[in-house]
Write an enzyme that holds these catalytic residues in place. Structure first.
Site, PDB file in Angstrom:
ATOM      1  N   GLY A   1       0.837  -1.199   0.000  1.00  0.00           N
ATOM      2  CA  GLY A   1       0.000   0.000   0.000  1.00  0.00           C
ATOM      3  C   GLY A   1       0.867   1.243   0.000  1.00  0.00           C
TER       4      GLY A   1
ATOM      5  N   ALA B   1       2.886   4.810  -2.961  1.00  0.00           N
ATOM      6  CA  ALA B   1       3.158   4.186  -4.259  1.00  0.00           C
ATOM      7  C   ALA B   1       2.056   3.212  -4.642  1.00  0.00           C
ATOM      8  CB  ALA B   1       4.513   3.487  -4.236  1.00  0.00           C
TER       9      ALA B   1
ATOM     10  N   ALA C   1       7.394  16.051  -0.293  1.00  0.00           N
ATOM     11  CA  ALA C   1       7.321  17.088  -1.314  1.00  0.00           C
ATOM     12  C   ALA C   1       7.122  16.433  -2.674  1.00  0.00           C
ATOM     13  CB  ALA C   1       8.587  17.937  -1.310  1.00  0.00           C
TER      14      ALA C   1
ATOM     15  N   LYS D   1       3.253  24.011  -2.894  1.00  0.00           N
ATOM     16  CA  LYS D   1       4.696  24.122  -3.104  1.00  0.00           C
ATOM     17  C   LYS D   1       4.935  24.787  -4.456  1.00  0.00           C
ATOM     18  CE  LYS D   1       8.812  21.365  -4.075  1.00  0.00           C
ATOM     19  NZ  LYS D   1       9.357  19.999  -4.259  1.00  0.00           N
TER      20      LYS D   1
ATOM     21  N   VAL E   1       2.067 -10.936   2.662  1.00  0.00           N
ATOM     22  CA  VAL E   1       2.618 -11.798   1.615  1.00  0.00           C
ATOM     23  C   VAL E   1       3.863 -12.497   2.163  1.00  0.00           C
ATOM     24  CG1 VAL E   1       3.623 -11.891  -0.690  1.00  0.00           C
ATOM     25  CG2 VAL E   1       1.705 -10.334  -0.220  1.00  0.00           C
TER      26      VAL E   1
ATOM     27  N   THR F   1      11.809  13.774  -6.488  1.00  0.00           N
ATOM     28  CA  THR F   1      11.532  12.896  -7.626  1.00  0.00           C
ATOM     29  C   THR F   1      10.872  11.580  -7.234  1.00  0.00           C
ATOM     30  OG1 THR F   1      13.781  11.984  -7.488  1.00  0.00           O
ATOM     31  CG2 THR F   1      13.430  13.837  -8.987  1.00  0.00           C
TER      32      THR F   1
ATOM     33  N   ILE G   1       7.952  10.566  -5.614  1.00  0.00           N
ATOM     34  CA  ILE G   1       6.559  10.362  -6.017  1.00  0.00           C
ATOM     35  C   ILE G   1       6.399  10.608  -7.510  1.00  0.00           C
ATOM     36  CG2 ILE G   1       4.211  11.265  -5.755  1.00  0.00           C
ATOM     37  CD1 ILE G   1       4.762  11.553  -2.795  1.00  0.00           C
TER      38      ILE G   1
END
Length: 526
Positions: free
Chosen positions: A12, A15, A53, A81, A193, A355, A357
Site C-alpha cells: 500500500g 506508491a 514534497a 509548493k 505476503v 523525484t 513520487i
C-alpha cells in the site's frame, strides 16, 4: 490471445495506492468488463509521515484519478509548493556573496514574439543584478510575500502559477485508499505476503499470504518499497548503485510542531546545505517535516543528529528522530516477466528535487499506457518500459549531481568529493562544457526522457553561479531595449501579483473549511 484481466498491486502506501487508483481509473475497474485492480497490504505496516514534497506533475495525476482538491488538502494535511529555496549551496555560511537561490516552478516569462530573456540576463541587461529566477519570473516575489499560487475561484489543480504540494505521506495514502476503494473500484485485501511461487517460465504463478492463502493475477506490481519483495527478491532483478555519483545514504527526520497555530507556512521547500549533506524543511498545516540527508562516508549518525538539532534549535527539544537508510540507484530491469517494480521497489534517488513520487507517477503512467491486451506481448512491453525508466533515472541523477558539483564549497571532505571530476558523470561533464559559451537549450534534451525541463536546469545552473560567457556573441543579441522592458514589466507584475493572490496559510485553511462544510451538508442530506 490471452487477455489481461487482473492486476495485483502488492504493497500500500503512497506508491501502491497511487498506482492502483491510476490503473483503476484508466482501466475502468468499477465496470465488471474492465481490467480488475486489486491491492494487498499488511494491516500494521508502518508508513512514514515525515513531510513529503512533490513535483508539479502531481496535479495532473490527482486530476486524472478524479480526487477533489479540497478533499485532498484536508485529508492529506497538504499545502502548496511553488519551488525550492536553496541555502548555503553555493558557498559556506558567512562567506561574502549570495547565500541562497530559488528554483521556481514557473517557466521564464517570454511574450509571443519577444526575446528569450536568459541571454540578456547573462549579458547583464537585467536591473540591479537580479538573480536569474527573480529576473525572469514573478514567482520568487510571490513566495517571498507568503502568497498562494492560486485563488479560491480557480478550478481544481489549476491556477496562475505552476505548483505542486507538500503533504503527510501516511495521510495521503489513506485518502487514496478511500478514494480507490469507494470510487474507482479497487479491491483491497488485508494480508501479509509470505512468498511468491514461480511457474516453469520464471514468471510469478501465485503469491502465498498468511491470512488469505494463495492470490493470483495476470500482472503483479511490486510497491513494497526498499524491500523490493518481488522484483528484487523473487525475481532477482539486480540493483545498480549510483553511490559513486550521489553520496547521501542516510536521513533522519522529525515532525516539528509550529510555535503558534497561525505561523506562516512557506509555499516552498527549504533545502539548506550542511557539512555532509542538507536538511529539508517542509511546512504542512499543523507542523513542519524536517530532516537531514547525509553521507555516512563523511559523517556519523551522532554528528548528523547534532546538525539536525542545531538547525532546529529549541524546536527539537523532546523530539526523537526517525532514522532512514537508503542507497541511490535503480534496477535496470524494473519489469521482469509478469512483475513490475514501481517506486522504491525499482529504485531511489535522494530526495533533493522531490523525484520519488514523480517516479511513481511515471511508473503508473507508463504501465497504464503500455499495458498490452495480449499477455504474449509482455516481453516487448517490458523492454520498452525498462528503457524509458533507465533513461529517466540517469537524467535525474545528472540533474541532482548538478547541485553538488557546481558548489564553491571546499570546507569539508563531503563538498570536496562532490566537486571532484571523477564523481561527475561524463554525460553531465559534456553538458557543462557546452554551456560554457552558450546557455542550455531545449534541444539539449530529449523531452519524453526528461523529468526536468530546460528551465529547471537554467534555474539551478545560474543559481549556483555557473558562468556562461556570451561576450563573443554579444552582437547577435539585438533586442536589448525589448529585453530591458520585459525585465521591468516582470517586476511590476510581480508586485501586483502579491496583492491579487491570497495568503498561503489563509488560503489552505479556507479550502479545508469549504471541504468540511460541503461534506457536512452531504452527510446531513443523506
Amino acid at each position: 490471445m490471452a487477455r489481461i484481466n487482473k492486476v495485483l498491486v502488492v504493497g500500500g502506501g503512497t506508491a501502491g495506492w497511487l498506482v492502483a487508483c491510476y490503473l483503476a481509473r484508466a482501466m475502468r475497474s468499477s465496470d465488471p468488463s474492465g481490467i480488475q485492480v486489486h491491492l494487498v497490504e499488511a494491516e500494521n505496516i508502518g508508513l512514514l509521515g515525515v513531510g513529503e514534497a512533490t513535483f508539479p506533475s502531481i496535479r495532473g495525476t490527482l486530476a486524472a484519478i478524479g480526487l477533489d482538491e479540497r478533499h485532498f488538502l484536508d485529508g492529506a494535511h497538504a499545502t502548496y509548493k511553488q519551488g525550492i529555496h536553496y541555502r548555503h549551496w553555493v558557498r559556506p555560511p558567512g562567506t561574502p556573496g549570495r547565500d541562497a537561490f530559488f528554483h521556481p516552478f514557473n517557466q521564464p516569462s517570454q511574450r509571443p514574439g519577444g526575446p528569450e530573456l536568459l541571454p540578456y540576463w547573462l549579458l547583464g541587461e537585467a536591473p540591479a543584478e537580479l538573480p536569474f529566477a527573480e529576473a525572469v519570473t514573478l514567482q520568487s516575489r510571490v513566495v517571498e510575500g507568503g502568497r498562494a499560487p492560486k485563488r479560491p475561484q480557480d478550478p481544481d489543480y489549476q491556477g496562475p502559477l505552476n505548483h505542486a504540494f507538500h503533504f503527510d505521506a501516511a495521510c495521503f495514502a489513506r485518502v487514496l485508499a478511500e478514494h480507490g476503494t469507494q470510487t474507482l473500484g479497487v479491491h483491497r485485501h488485508v494480508a501479509t505476503v509470505e512468498r511468491a511461487e514461480l511457474d516453469e517460465r520464471g514468471a510469478i504463478a501465485r503469491l502465498i499470504t498468511t491470512e488469505l492463502g494463495p492470490m493470483t493475477a495476470d500482472l503483479y506490481v511490486d510497491c513494497t518499497g526498499l524491500r523490493s519483495h518481488l522484483a528484487g527478491g523473487t525475481m532477482q532483478s539486480p540493483f545498480l548503485s549510483r553511490a559513486d555519483v550521489l553520496f547521501a545514504d542516510r536521513a533522519m527526520a522529525m515532525q516539528v510542531p509550529y510555535d503558534r497555530p497561525d505561523a506562516p507556512i512557506p509555499s516552498y521547500t527549504i533545502a539548506t546545505a550542511h557539512e555532509a549533506g542538507w536538511t529539508w524543511d517542509i511546512g504542512l498545516q499543523q507542523r513542519r517535516g524536517v530532516g537531514y540527508v547525509y553521507s555516512s562516508r563523511h559523517t556519523d549518525d551522532a554528528r548528523a543528529e547534532q546538525v539536525l538539532r542545531g538547525y532546529l534549535g529549541n524546536a527539537a527539544e523532546g523530539l526523537t528522530p526517525l532514522r532512514i537508510r537508503f542507497e541511490t540507484g535503480y534496477r535496470p530491469e524494473h519489469w521482469r516477466h509478469n512483475c513490475v517494480a514501481v517506486g522504491l521497489a525499482g529504485g531511489f534517488v535522494e530526495p533533493l528535487e522531490s523525484t520519488g513520487i514523480a517516479l511513481v507517477e511515471l511508473g503508473a503512467y507508463l504501465l497504464t499506457h503500455a499495458l498490452p491486451a495480449d499477455l504474449d506481448d509482455l516481453p516487448r512491453i517490458a523492454r520498452h518500459y525498462n528503457t524509458m525508466m533507465v533513461a529517466r533515472y540517469e537524467r535525474i541523477i545528472d540533474f541532482i549531481k548538478l547541485h553538488y558539483c557546481l558548489s564553491q564549497r571546499r570546507d569539508t571532505p563531503f563538498w570536496r568529493d562532490n566537486t571532484a571530476p571523477g564523481s561527475i558523470p561524463q554525460t553531465l561533464q559534456d553538458k557543462l562544457a557546452l554551456w560554457r559559451y552558450r546557455p542550455p537549450h531545449r534541444l539539449d534534451f530529449v523531452g519524453d526522457l526528461e523529468m526536468f525541463l530546460v528551465a529547471s536546469w537554467q534555474y539551478v545552473l545560474y543559481g549556483m553561479e555557473f558562468r556562461t560567457d556570451l561576450t563573443p556573441m554579444r552582437r547577435s543579441y539585438t533586442q536589448v531595449a525589448e529585453a530591458r522592458q520585459e525585465f521591468a514589466t516582470i517586476q511590476q507584475v510581480a508586485a501586483r501579483a502579491q496583492d491579487d493572490l491570497p495568503d498561503h496559510r489563509a488560503f489552505v485553511e479556507r479550502m479545508v473549511r469549504e471541504h468540511r462544510e460541503r461534506a457536512g451538508r452531504a452527510h446531513a442530506a443523506a
